[in-house]
Enzyme design. Structure first.
Site, PDB file in Angstrom:
ATOM      1  N   PRO A   1      40.768 121.873 -28.114  1.00 57.36           N
ATOM      2  CA  PRO A   1      40.129 120.560 -28.262  1.00 57.36           C
ATOM      3  C   PRO A   1      41.197 119.475 -28.393  1.00 57.36           C
ATOM      4  CG  PRO A   1      39.911 121.857 -30.287  1.00 57.36           C
ATOM      5  CD  PRO A   1      40.533 122.753 -29.276  1.00 57.36           C
TER       6      PRO A   1
ATOM      7  N   ASN B   1      46.854 129.634 -31.591  1.00 58.04           N
ATOM      8  CA  ASN B   1      47.125 128.282 -31.109  1.00 58.04           C
ATOM      9  C   ASN B   1      48.362 127.703 -31.791  1.00 58.04           C
ATOM     10  OD1 ASN B   1      46.030 125.065 -31.948  1.00 58.04           O
ATOM     11  ND2 ASN B   1      46.476 125.623 -29.852  1.00 58.04           N
ATOM     12  N   GLY B   2      49.172 127.046 -30.950  1.00 60.70           N
ATOM     13  CA  GLY B   2      50.343 126.355 -31.472  1.00 60.70           C
ATOM     14  C   GLY B   2      51.597 126.706 -30.710  1.00 60.70           C
ATOM     15  N   ASP B   3      52.130 125.706 -30.002  1.00 61.39           N
ATOM     16  CA  ASP B   3      53.431 125.825 -29.332  1.00 61.39           C
ATOM     17  C   ASP B   3      53.455 126.750 -28.114  1.00 61.39           C
ATOM     18  OD1 ASP B   3      54.172 124.146 -31.352  1.00 61.39           O
ATOM     19  OD2 ASP B   3      55.333 125.638 -32.469  1.00 61.39           O
TER      20      ASP B   3
ATOM     21  N   LYS C   1      37.723 126.234 -36.124  1.00 56.39           N
ATOM     22  CA  LYS C   1      39.163 126.062 -35.882  1.00 56.39           C
ATOM     23  C   LYS C   1      39.831 125.639 -37.185  1.00 56.39           C
ATOM     24  CE  LYS C   1      42.466 123.901 -32.722  1.00 56.39           C
ATOM     25  NZ  LYS C   1      42.900 122.590 -33.201  1.00 56.39           N
TER      26      LYS C   1
ATOM     27  N   GLY D   1      47.077 123.356 -26.024  1.00 56.24           N
ATOM     28  CA  GLY D   1      46.818 121.937 -26.243  1.00 56.24           C
ATOM     29  C   GLY D   1      47.789 121.072 -25.484  1.00 56.24           C
ATOM     30  N   ARG D   2      48.875 120.682 -26.167  1.00 57.86           N
ATOM     31  CA  ARG D   2      49.779 119.671 -25.606  1.00 57.86           C
ATOM     32  C   ARG D   2      50.372 120.048 -24.254  1.00 57.86           C
ATOM     33  NH1 ARG D   2      53.128 119.363 -30.974  1.00 57.86           N
ATOM     34  NH2 ARG D   2      52.486 121.542 -30.831  1.00 57.86           N
TER      35      ARG D   2
ATOM     36  N   ALA E   1      41.304 115.336 -28.729  1.00 62.73           N
ATOM     37  CA  ALA E   1      40.661 114.018 -28.768  1.00 62.73           C
ATOM     38  C   ALA E   1      41.402 113.062 -27.836  1.00 62.73           C
ATOM     39  CB  ALA E   1      40.693 113.482 -30.200  1.00 62.73           C
TER      40      ALA E   1
ATOM     41  N   CYS F   1      41.762 118.842 -38.319  1.00 57.29           N
ATOM     42  CA  CYS F   1      42.234 117.484 -38.040  1.00 57.29           C
ATOM     43  C   CYS F   1      42.956 116.892 -39.260  1.00 57.29           C
ATOM     44  CB  CYS F   1      41.081 116.577 -37.627  1.00 57.29           C
ATOM     45  SG  CYS F   1      41.678 114.913 -37.260  1.00 57.29           S
TER      46      CYS F   1
HETATM   47  C1  LIG Z   1      46.258 114.367 -28.536  1.00 59.93           C
HETATM   48  C2  LIG Z   1      45.730 115.484 -29.392  1.00 59.93           C
HETATM   49  C3  LIG Z   1      44.390 115.494 -29.750  1.00 59.93           C
HETATM   50  C4  LIG Z   1      43.883 116.542 -30.529  1.00 59.93           C
HETATM   51  N1  LIG Z   1      42.552 116.551 -30.828  1.00 59.93           N
HETATM   52  C5  LIG Z   1      42.017 117.611 -31.501  1.00 59.93           C
HETATM   53  C6  LIG Z   1      40.627 117.700 -31.732  1.00 59.93           C
HETATM   54  O1  LIG Z   1      39.836 116.825 -31.347  1.00 59.93           O
HETATM   55  N2  LIG Z   1      40.163 118.796 -32.410  1.00 59.93           N
HETATM   56  C7  LIG Z   1      41.005 119.794 -32.854  1.00 59.93           C
HETATM   57  O2  LIG Z   1      40.534 120.773 -33.445  1.00 59.93           O
HETATM   58  N3  LIG Z   1      42.325 119.727 -32.620  1.00 59.93           N
HETATM   59  C8  LIG Z   1      42.847 118.677 -31.945  1.00 59.93           C
HETATM   60  N4  LIG Z   1      44.176 118.663 -31.669  1.00 59.93           N
HETATM   61  C9  LIG Z   1      45.011 119.826 -32.014  1.00 59.93           C
HETATM   62  C10 LIG Z   1      45.115 120.778 -30.833  1.00 59.93           C
HETATM   63  O3  LIG Z   1      43.835 121.316 -30.495  1.00 59.93           O
HETATM   64  C11 LIG Z   1      46.054 121.951 -31.139  1.00 59.93           C
HETATM   65  O4  LIG Z   1      45.569 122.630 -32.262  1.00 59.93           O
HETATM   66  C12 LIG Z   1      47.487 121.499 -31.431  1.00 59.93           C
HETATM   67  O5  LIG Z   1      47.904 120.509 -30.501  1.00 59.93           O
HETATM   68  C13 LIG Z   1      48.454 122.686 -31.392  1.00 59.93           C
HETATM   69  O6  LIG Z   1      48.416 123.337 -30.139  1.00 59.93           O
HETATM   70  P1  LIG Z   1      49.536 123.061 -28.985  1.00 59.93           P
HETATM   71  O7  LIG Z   1      50.866 123.385 -29.580  1.00 59.93           O
HETATM   72  O8  LIG Z   1      49.143 123.961 -27.857  1.00 59.93           O
HETATM   73  O9  LIG Z   1      49.463 121.608 -28.644  1.00 59.93           O
HETATM   74  C14 LIG Z   1      44.721 117.593 -30.946  1.00 59.93           C
HETATM   75  C15 LIG Z   1      46.067 117.559 -30.602  1.00 59.93           C
HETATM   76  C16 LIG Z   1      46.585 116.534 -29.834  1.00 59.93           C
HETATM   77  C17 LIG Z   1      48.041 116.547 -29.444  1.00 59.93           C
END
Ligand SMILES: Cc1cc2nc3c(=O)[nH]c(=O)nc-3n(C[C@H](O)[C@H](O)[C@H](O)COP(=O)(O)O)c2cc1C
Length: 319
Positions: free
Chosen positions: A10, A196-198, A135, A220-221, A12, A96
């Protein structure tokens, strides 16, 4: 054989309908909506409702809500979600870290209140016609890494899946995600675990799956301006190889992304969204900074496409 699934996390401001369609077409097994306020839906806020729109071209979309009032959540499920047939699962956001969310005792604040979490998740499970997932983070801060305790309550409440973003609330997005904690959680609970993460590449995906044994990985990112990552992982799982997209493919997806945004948003908002996305799409491409600066000063999508086509036609190759 690696058969763990791959999800779009997810996001936002990013995982809107248009981007989810792209991720789904590229091979994401499940996508999450942007987080949606249960209160906003309860009070019929138009801007909130529109975040819950799911298109026919999508499959397996988990609708993520945040909130702490189980009565409001119950009402929204009964009067809204249960009337729909396009929601694959309902996800509760306990991660969040944004101050305005935490201040309202929502999102990651709830990691401090495991019993309250159980109440909310039980209410969701008892009332929702689709499966419920949650989550979470490692905990609120370094001293309170209570993810296993929270996970126990989530399991008792009847959720079918937990995603762990392996950082504390206090870490926001800094430092490293603790993949060992993901492994511990996977061994600890009898339900599906999403790591999830990195995870920023196919190699990271493989490493996380091998190291933790998760059922799925949420990205995510690394998906920002890069829905190709889902295709790379899918290709790798099927053929043990994958490749990077060419500049032609990237520009083509940018155009498709814009066309999709236009189907769901006003032209003004679609262009605003695309400017942000184009910066991500071109990240790492040679001399793309010049193009990015020009694009930032343009307000007409035709002009933006012209600049992108010129960049593509003069592109000398390589990342
Ligand atoms: C721009 C942005 C928006 C995010 N919005 C949400 C969200 O709406 N709900 C949520 O549970 N996590 C949100 N996250 C967290 C991501 O879902 C994820 O847990 C976090 O980025 C770590 O994963 P990654 O390392 O793959 O980015 C958001 C992260 C980013 C960078």
């Amino acid at each position: 054989m690696i058969d763990a699934k791959v999800f779009l996390a997810p996001l936002a401001g990013v995982s809107d309908t248009a981007f989810r369609i792209l991720a789904c077409e590229m091979g994401a097994d499940l996508t999450f909506t942007e987080m949606v306020s249960a209160k906003g839906l309860f009070y019929k806020n138009e801007n909130t409702s529109y975040l819950t729109y799911i298109d026919k071209r999508e499959k397996n979309v988990a609708l993520q809500i945040f909130g702490s009032d189980e009565n409001i959540i119950k009402e929204v499920i009964q009067t809204n979600f249960n009337k729909r047939n396009d929601i694959y699962a309902l996800d509760l956001n306990l991660g969040c870290p944004a101050p305005k969310i935490v201040k309202n005792h929502e999102g990651s604040y709830l990691m401090k209140e495991p019993k309250k979490v159980k109440k909310i998740v039980s209410t969701m499970v008892e009332n929702s016609k689709v499966p419920v997932s949650v989550k979470i983070r490692l905990g609120f801060d370094e001293k309170n890494k209570n993810f296993l305790e929270v996970a126990d309550f989530i399991v008792e409440a009847g959720a079918y899946m937990i995603t762990l973003h392996a950082r504390t609330k206090e870490m926001f997005y800094s430092g490293h995600a603790d993949w060992n904690a993901i492994k511990t959680l996977k061994r600890h609970v009898p339900i599906k675990v999403v790591g999830n993460g990195d995870v920023a590449s196919v190699e990271d995906y493989i490493k996380m799956v091998e190291q933790t044994g998760v059922d799925a990985v949420a990205i995510g990112r690394a998906s920002l301006g890069n829905p190709f990552i889902f295709k790379q992982i899918k290709d790798y799982k099927e053929t043990k190889t994958y490749r990077y997209p060419t500049i032609e493919e990237v520009i083509e997806i940018i155009k498709k992304h814009y066309q999709l945004e236009m189907q769901f948003k006003t032209e003004k908002i679609a262009i605003r969204e695309m400017r942000k996305n184009i910066l991500w799409y071109l990240k790492g491409f040679k001399e793309s900074n010049k193009v990015k600066n020009i694009i930032n000063s343009l307000v007409d999508m035709e002009e933006i496409f012209k600049i992108l086509d010129e960049y593509k036609n003069n592109y000398k190759g390589g990342l």
